[in-house]
Design an enzyme around this catalytic site. Sequence first.
Site, PDB file in Angstrom:
ATOM      1  N   GLY A  57       0.929  -1.188   0.006  1.00  0.00           N
ATOM      2  CA  GLY A  57       0.071   0.137   0.136  1.00  0.00           C
ATOM      3  C   GLY A  57       0.965   1.043   0.071  1.00  0.00           C
ATOM      4  N   CYS A  84       5.352  -6.071   1.772  1.00  0.00           N
ATOM      5  CA  CYS A  84       5.719  -4.783   1.728  1.00  0.00           C
ATOM      6  C   CYS A  84       5.015  -3.652   2.800  1.00  0.00           C
ATOM      7  CB  CYS A  84       5.267  -4.098   0.282  1.00  0.00           C
ATOM      8  SG  CYS A  84       6.199  -2.177   0.356  1.00  0.00           S
ATOM      9  N   TYR A  85       4.029  -3.090   2.428  1.00  0.00           N
ATOM     10  CA  TYR A  85       3.181  -2.575   3.607  1.00  0.00           C
ATOM     11  C   TYR A  85       2.595  -3.705   4.609  1.00  0.00           C
ATOM     12  CZ  TYR A  85      -0.463   0.448   5.670  1.00  0.00           C
ATOM     13  OH  TYR A  85      -1.102   1.276   6.622  1.00  0.00           O
ATOM     14  N   HIS A 171       8.047  -7.591  -3.567  1.00  0.00           N
ATOM     15  CA  HIS A 171       6.784  -8.151  -4.402  1.00  0.00           C
ATOM     16  C   HIS A 171       6.853  -9.363  -5.034  1.00  0.00           C
ATOM     17  CE1 HIS A 171       4.532  -4.373  -3.327  1.00  0.00           C
ATOM     18  NE2 HIS A 171       5.472  -3.914  -3.600  1.00  0.00           N
ATOM     19  N   GLU A 173       4.632 -11.012  -6.375  1.00  0.00           N
ATOM     20  CA  GLU A 173       3.283 -11.077  -7.392  1.00  0.00           C
ATOM     21  C   GLU A 173       3.867 -10.341  -8.676  1.00  0.00           C
ATOM     22  OE1 GLU A 173       3.530  -9.242  -4.733  1.00  0.00           O
ATOM     23  OE2 GLU A 173       2.323  -7.249  -4.912  1.00  0.00           O
ATOM     24  N   GLY A 227     -20.241 -10.430 -27.563  1.00  0.00           N
ATOM     25  CA  GLY A 227     -18.810 -10.210 -26.771  1.00  0.00           C
ATOM     26  C   GLY A 227     -18.345 -11.452 -25.810  1.00  0.00           C
ATOM     27  N   ASP A 229     -17.735 -11.688 -22.498  1.00  0.00           N
ATOM     28  CA  ASP A 229     -18.466 -11.682 -21.323  1.00  0.00           C
ATOM     29  C   ASP A 229     -19.990 -12.334 -21.133  1.00  0.00           C
ATOM     30  OD1 ASP A 229     -16.147 -10.675 -20.812  1.00  0.00           O
ATOM     31  OD2 ASP A 229     -16.815  -8.762 -20.172  1.00  0.00           O
ATOM     32  N   LYS A 370     -10.772 -11.785 -16.471  1.00  0.00           N
ATOM     33  CA  LYS A 370     -10.974 -12.012 -17.723  1.00  0.00           C
ATOM     34  C   LYS A 370     -10.400 -13.330 -18.417  1.00  0.00           C
ATOM     35  CE  LYS A 370     -12.600  -9.940 -21.828  1.00  0.00           C
ATOM     36  NZ  LYS A 370     -13.880  -9.025 -21.890  1.00  0.00           N
TER      37      LYS A 370
END
Length: 514
Positions: A57, A84-85, A171, A173, A227, A229, A370
């Site tokens: 954060g 991190c934070y 990080h 990720e 589409g 979705d 997605k």
Amino acid sequence: MKKKANWIAILDFGSQYTQLIARRIRELSVYSEIFPYNYSIEKILKHEPAGIILSGGPDSVYADGAPRPDNAIFDTGIPMLGICYGMQLIAEMTGGKTSGSNRREYGYSKLEIDSKSKLLKGLGKKEDVWMSHGDKVTEMPPDFAKTGYTDNIEIGAMENHEKKMYGIQFHPEVHHTPRGMDIFKNFIFDICGLKPNWTMSSFVADSVNQLKTKHKTGNIILGLSGGVDSSVAAVLLNKAFGDRLYSIFINNGLLRKNEETEVVEVFKDKIGLNLIYADYSDLFLKKLEGVTDPEKKRKIIGETFIRCFEKEAKKIGDVKYLAQGTLYPDVIESVSVKGPADVIKSHHNVGGLPDKMDLELIEPLRELFKDEVRAVGRELGIPDIILGRHPFPGPGLAVRVLGDITKERADLLREADAIFIQELKDSDWYNKIWQAFVVLLPVQSVGVMGDERTYENVAAIRAVHSVDGMTADWVKIPYDLLAKVSSRIVNEIKGINRVVYDITSKPPGTIEWE
Ligand code: XMP
């Protein structure tokens, strides 16, 4: 939250990477869900997470008003990883200390690793890690062991294995931390004891069962656009509800060449959806007559869509639900963007539909990213021509026929666009591009064909690389291919005598021209 005991809870403290943490864990076939940092810990515990991750954060943990979780979270005994934070919070809230440093560290760093670390098990003695921080932990809480350090920070990683609390300053990720996934694996499989069982086929089976049990009676309507979705939502709901689901596909006269035929063929004929095809193209084009302002076009199309959708829905009896293809990124927004108070927003309304129609919402994809939606689509047997399609704006060709829209001009554009897309597919460029299309300009230019002077329309072709449409780069399509597209458009379409290529990125341009 339905994966009882077999999932990871992520508390969001506003990092730009929080969604990435969730995605990485899901890539390891473990379900994860994000909550605002101040979400009730009792509510989370009811669903028995096997582990808790505190995100990074932008704040300083010791600053006034800095986001902090409920203290009780440190007494749960559930394994916890602070990033991190999140690591600084663990330090600050369990008896250690954090302080600011006058040098922000951003980028690669080499972490020296203690081989006894359980979290960093299997990593080398020295690993590249990605840092992005100003503050750092200066004093560990009692009974923590230091498990990593860098040239810049004394305490780069720490853990108390007995209490199952782990903190890392970098990080894991982001892809820039090459062994990041191994760290997550250690945490979720070894430390939290989870099994990799979040797969798209389990998602489909679970969803279908739950939908069936939860909504036993009443019909469901869904606006199908073709589409990704709405298509995946429709096919999934069809598995649960069969003909109780009415998928309404409205032709607004602004679709691409053959789009209505393709959609009906795939969804009605091949997949067997209970599809209502409603052709309102004349009405839309009539309403758009003489309208040149892009925002007015959007408004008219939005309102007309709602009216047509309602009209079709009224013909169906006993409608209780409105289904939508809302995705997870729409449901959560990082606290860095929104105030913490309203982080989790429930995504109501396609232009006020449920309010007006008094229907309950069903959003079967609201837990998915997605790429997961595409995987579900493949699992459900939806063909690639639908799943691999470039994004297409709701107002369709209305924002690509610049200026006044007539059927003739929309037809011209449809033909040109079909040639461009066909050439991209034939040359294997289509799948490498995020979005490509043709725009018909409100400009005429002089040309010469044979012995004749022409005075016709100009078409612009556009192709961009992007991740989410927020930023985009124009694509360096080979000249030969551009030449072929231009030559085909000008030779095959009477009414277009010049083709230009748009070489504007976003920003400063937008992807669409209107
Ligand atoms: P822009 O032009 O804003 O487009 O850079 C970003 C992405 O959004 C799509 N787009 C729209 N989609 N309704 C939509 O559903 C709209 O009014 C609309 N305008 C733009 C655009 O095609 C691109 O993918």
